[in-house]
Scaffold this motif. Structure first.
Motif, short mmCIF file in Angstrom:
data_model
loop_
_atom_site.label_atom_id
_atom_site.label_comp_id
_atom_site.label_asym_id
_atom_site.label_seq_id
_atom_site.Cartn_x
_atom_site.Cartn_y
_atom_site.Cartn_z
N UNK A 119 0.83 -1.20 0.00
CA UNK A 119 0.00 0.00 0.00
C UNK A 119 0.87 1.26 0.00
N UNK A 120 1.95 1.24 0.78
CA UNK A 120 2.84 2.40 0.83
C UNK A 120 3.56 2.60 -0.50
N UNK A 121 4.03 1.51 -1.10
CA UNK A 121 4.73 1.64 -2.38
C UNK A 121 3.79 2.15 -3.46
N UNK A 122 2.57 1.63 -3.47
CA UNK A 122 1.60 2.03 -4.50
C UNK A 122 1.18 3.48 -4.30
N UNK A 123 0.94 3.88 -3.05
CA UNK A 123 0.52 5.25 -2.77
C UNK A 123 1.57 6.25 -3.23
N UNK A 124 2.84 5.96 -2.94
CA UNK A 124 3.89 6.90 -3.31
C UNK A 124 4.22 6.83 -4.80
N UNK A 125 4.02 5.67 -5.40
CA UNK A 125 4.18 5.58 -6.86
C UNK A 125 3.14 6.47 -7.54
N UNK A 126 1.89 6.36 -7.11
CA UNK A 126 0.81 7.17 -7.69
C UNK A 126 1.08 8.65 -7.44
N UNK A 127 1.53 8.98 -6.23
CA UNK A 127 1.82 10.37 -5.89
C UNK A 127 2.88 10.97 -6.82
N UNK A 128 4.01 10.27 -6.97
CA UNK A 128 5.08 10.79 -7.82
C UNK A 128 4.66 10.80 -9.29
N UNK A 129 3.91 9.80 -9.69
CA UNK A 129 3.45 9.73 -11.09
C UNK A 129 2.63 10.97 -11.45
N UNK A 130 1.69 11.32 -10.57
CA UNK A 130 0.77 12.41 -10.91
C UNK A 130 1.27 13.79 -10.50
N UNK A 131 2.44 13.87 -9.88
CA UNK A 131 3.00 15.19 -9.57
C UNK A 131 4.29 15.46 -10.35
N UNK A 132 4.93 14.40 -10.86
CA UNK A 132 6.20 14.58 -11.56
C UNK A 132 6.21 14.05 -12.99
N UNK A 133 5.59 12.90 -13.21
CA UNK A 133 5.66 12.27 -14.54
C UNK A 133 4.55 12.75 -15.47
N UNK A 134 3.33 12.66 -14.98
CA UNK A 134 2.18 13.17 -15.72
C UNK A 134 1.44 14.11 -14.78
N UNK A 135 1.96 15.31 -14.68
CA UNK A 135 1.51 16.23 -13.63
C UNK A 135 0.04 16.63 -13.79
N UNK A 174 8.72 5.40 -4.85
CA UNK A 174 9.43 6.52 -5.47
C UNK A 174 10.39 6.00 -6.55
N UNK A 175 11.13 4.93 -6.23
CA UNK A 175 12.08 4.37 -7.21
C UNK A 175 11.34 3.84 -8.44
N UNK A 176 10.19 3.20 -8.22
CA UNK A 176 9.40 2.70 -9.35
C UNK A 176 8.98 3.85 -10.27
N UNK A 177 8.55 4.96 -9.67
CA UNK A 177 8.13 6.11 -10.48
C UNK A 177 9.31 6.68 -11.26
N UNK A 178 10.46 6.76 -10.62
CA UNK A 178 11.65 7.26 -11.32
C UNK A 178 12.03 6.33 -12.47
N UNK A 179 11.89 5.02 -12.25
CA UNK A 179 12.19 4.05 -13.31
C UNK A 179 11.23 4.20 -14.48
N UNK A 180 9.94 4.37 -14.18
CA UNK A 180 8.96 4.56 -15.24
C UNK A 180 9.28 5.83 -16.02
N UNK A 181 9.76 6.85 -15.32
CA UNK A 181 10.18 8.08 -16.01
C UNK A 181 11.32 7.83 -16.98
N UNK A 182 12.21 6.91 -16.63
CA UNK A 182 13.35 6.61 -17.50
C UNK A 182 12.94 5.82 -18.74
N UNK A 183 11.95 4.95 -18.60
CA UNK A 183 11.54 4.11 -19.73
C UNK A 183 10.24 4.61 -20.37
N UNK A 184 9.84 5.80 -20.06
CA UNK A 184 8.56 6.38 -20.47
C UNK A 184 8.25 6.08 -21.95
N UNK A 185 7.13 5.42 -22.18
CA UNK A 185 6.75 5.05 -23.54
C UNK A 185 6.16 6.23 -24.29
#
Length: 207
Positions: A119-135, A174-185
């Motif tokens: 739950x913590x990993x998913x919550x922070x992945x979603x948070x970083x995704x929607x504030x940094x990757x797809x703001x 957070x690391x998952x979100x950063x990784x998705x940012x690196x491989x962004x399709x």
């Protein structure tokens, strides 16, 4: 992980984690705002459930069927799948038991275990995704941050996890979100994936 298989240092760290978690939760519940949070803990648990997110997100892609959204949707979906995989593997490997036997939640396989908090990993992945990757618009940043932090605190209040579990989970997210940012399709790649999975040209190329 059985105590007789642990090194003395690791055993000491885990014992301190248990005590610190108990003290921290007791401290939190002294405040009215956190007592009120306890009422909503079950809702927060459901709101960040891995299977619920995965099924809802797939339905979101299918129902909207908008090429303009495919890039965001597919990249988010990849991260959600990655999160479920990483957390399941780590739980199965570490095998740390939850603080108490949970009688009101499904505990099958790796989900019987506590480290790390999915739950913590998913919550922070979603948070970083929607504030940094797809703001999202900045007006949504505070609510989504409050939700992510509340999910993490609720895991402690519900006695699903210890502090180390949720801290590790948040870091993984957070690391998952950063990784998705690196491989962004790209938009075309995302549309191709949706079309391939749907096996329906009309779905992959909406009007």
């Amino acid at each position: 992980m059985k105590s007789n298989q642990m090194s003395p240092v690791l055993k000491s760290i885990l014992e301190k984690d248990v005590k610190l978690t108990d003290r921290f939760v007791t401290f939190l519940l002294q405040f009215a705002s956190f007592k009120s949070l306890k009422i909503h803990c079950k809702f927060l648990e459901v709101s960040c459930d891995g299977i619920a997110w995965l099924c809802t997100w797939i339905a979101f892609i299918w129902l909207l069927n908008s090429r303009d959204l495919y890039q965001m949707q597919v990249n988010m979906l990849i991260g959600l799948l990655l999160d479920i995989l990483i957390v399941a593997v780590l739980k199965a490997f570490v095998r740390r038991r939850r603080p108490v036997a949970a009688t009101d939640m499904l505990t099958i396989g790796p989900d019987k275990f506590s480290f790390p908090s999915g739950h913590a990993s998913r919550a922070f992945y979603v948070l970083i995704f929607f504030t940094k990757l797809h703001s999202l618009p900045i007006i949504f940043w505070m609510p989504i941050t409050a939700w992510a932090v509340s999910v993490v605190l609720s895991r402690l209040i519900l006695k699903r996890h210890y502090i180390l579990d949720v801290c590790a989970g948040a870091l993984i997210g957070v690391i998952e979100a950063l990784f998705i940012g690196l491989i962004w399709l790209s938009e075309d790649s995302a549309a191709s994936i949706v079309g391939f999975l749907a096996e329906d040209k009309a779905f992959s190329e909406p009007n």
